[in-house]
Design a protein around this motif. Structure first.
Motif, PDB file in Angstrom:
ATOM      1  N   PRO A  95       0.963  -1.297   0.069  1.00 19.93           N
ATOM      2  CA  PRO A  95      -0.158  -0.234  -0.097  1.00 19.93           C
ATOM      3  C   PRO A  95       0.820   1.357   0.055  1.00 19.93           C
ATOM      4  O   PRO A  95       1.909   1.548   0.512  1.00 19.93           O
ATOM      5  N   ASN A  98      -0.557   6.485   3.137  1.00 22.47           N
ATOM      6  CA  ASN A  98      -1.884   6.930   3.576  1.00 22.47           C
ATOM      7  C   ASN A  98      -2.988   5.868   2.816  1.00 22.47           C
ATOM      8  O   ASN A  98      -4.296   6.232   2.925  1.00 22.47           O
ATOM      9  N   TYR A  99      -2.607   4.568   2.426  1.00 22.19           N
ATOM     10  CA  TYR A  99      -3.712   3.804   2.165  1.00 22.19           C
ATOM     11  C   TYR A  99      -3.608   2.398   2.698  1.00 22.19           C
ATOM     12  O   TYR A  99      -2.377   2.011   3.027  1.00 22.19           O
ATOM     13  N   LYS A 100      -4.579   1.597   2.892  1.00 21.51           N
ATOM     14  CA  LYS A 100      -4.722   0.301   3.360  1.00 21.51           C
ATOM     15  C   LYS A 100      -4.238  -0.924   2.394  1.00 21.51           C
ATOM     16  O   LYS A 100      -4.414  -2.125   2.783  1.00 21.51           O
ATOM     17  N   THR A 101      -4.528  -0.553   1.161  1.00 14.88           N
ATOM     18  CA  THR A 101      -4.468  -1.525   0.233  1.00 14.88           C
ATOM     19  C   THR A 101      -3.612  -0.859  -1.005  1.00 14.88           C
ATOM     20  O   THR A 101      -3.390   0.127  -1.251  1.00 14.88           O
ATOM     21  N   ASN A 102      -3.184  -1.875  -1.874  1.00 12.47           N
ATOM     22  CA  ASN A 102      -2.156  -1.463  -2.955  1.00 12.47           C
ATOM     23  C   ASN A 102      -3.279  -1.409  -4.184  1.00 12.47           C
ATOM     24  O   ASN A 102      -2.505  -1.438  -5.353  1.00 12.47           O
TER      25      ASN A 102
END
Length: 172
Positions: A95, A98-102
Motif C-alpha cells: 500500500p 495513507n492507504y490500506k491497500t495497493n
C-alpha cells in the motif's frame, strides 16, 4: 498505412454462408485487412493514459483467435514527490502512503492494464502478457489509478505483438 485511390465504385462482400452484398465505395470509411502478425512499439503515459482519463487505443482490433503478447518496461509515479507511489508495469506491491491497500478497482495502483472494446472488462497486463481469448474489438491499454491522477508522471514502453488481428492505425 497505405493511402491511395481505388478505381472501383463498389465492393462485393461474400460472408461465409451468406449472400453476396454490394457496398458502395463512398460508404466505406476505412478498410482493414486481417494480418497474420502485427508488431508495434509505443509509450503509455501515466498522466494521459490512465484509467480515470482515457485508455490508449493500440490501433489493433483483436478477434476470438488473436494471440496478444505484451512486454512492458519503465516506471511511473502516481505522486510527484513520494517514492511509495513509484511503480513498474506490475504496479505497486505494498500500500502507498495513507492507504490500506495497493489495489484500486481490483488491480495494483500503477499497473499496466488493458481491455478489449470500450466497455470491456479490464485485465492485468503487467510486465508480460501472453494470452488468447480476450474477446473481439479494439485493444486498449492504460495505467491503473484512482481519481487523484493529476500528479502522475512517467510512462511504460510497450512492445505489442498480436497474431490474427486487424491493424487499423497508429496507437493513439
Amino acid at each position: 498505412a497505405l493511402r491511395g485511390r481505388v478505381g472501383i465504385e463498389s465492393l462485393t462482400l461474400q460472408p461465409s454462408g451468406g449472400a453476396a452484398l454490394k457496398v458502395p465505395l463512398a460508404s466505406v470509411r476505412s478498410l482493414a485487412v486481417r494480418q497474420p502478425i502485427i508488431d508495434k512499439t509505443f509509450d503509455v503515459h501515466a498522466l494521459r493514459h490512465c484509467t480515470q482519463i482515457e485508455f490508449l487505443d493500440t490501433g489493433v482490433v483483436v478477434g476470438p483467435n488473436s494471440r496478444v503478447n505484451v512486454s512492458a518496461t519503465g516506471f511511473v509515479r502516481l505522486s510527484f514527490g513520494i517514492d511509495g507511489w513509484a511503480a513498474d508495469p506490475d504496479g505497486i506491491k505494498v500500500p502507498g502512503p495513507n492507504y490500506k491497500t495497493n489495489l484500486v478497482d481490483g488491480f495494483p495502483f500503477g499497473a499496466l492494464v488493458g481491455k478489449v472494446g470500450v466497455g470491456g472488462a479490464r485485465f492485468l497486463v503487467g510486465h508480460q502478457l501472453d494470452k488468447t481469448g480476450l474477446g473481439e474489438g479494439r485493444l486498449y491499454l492504460a495505467v491503473n489509478d484512482n481519481g487523484h491522477w493529476q500528479n502522475n508522471i512517467g510512462s511504460f514502453r510497450v512492445k505489442l505483438r498480436v497474431s490474427d488481428a486487424y491493424d487499423v492505425g497508429d496507437a493513439q
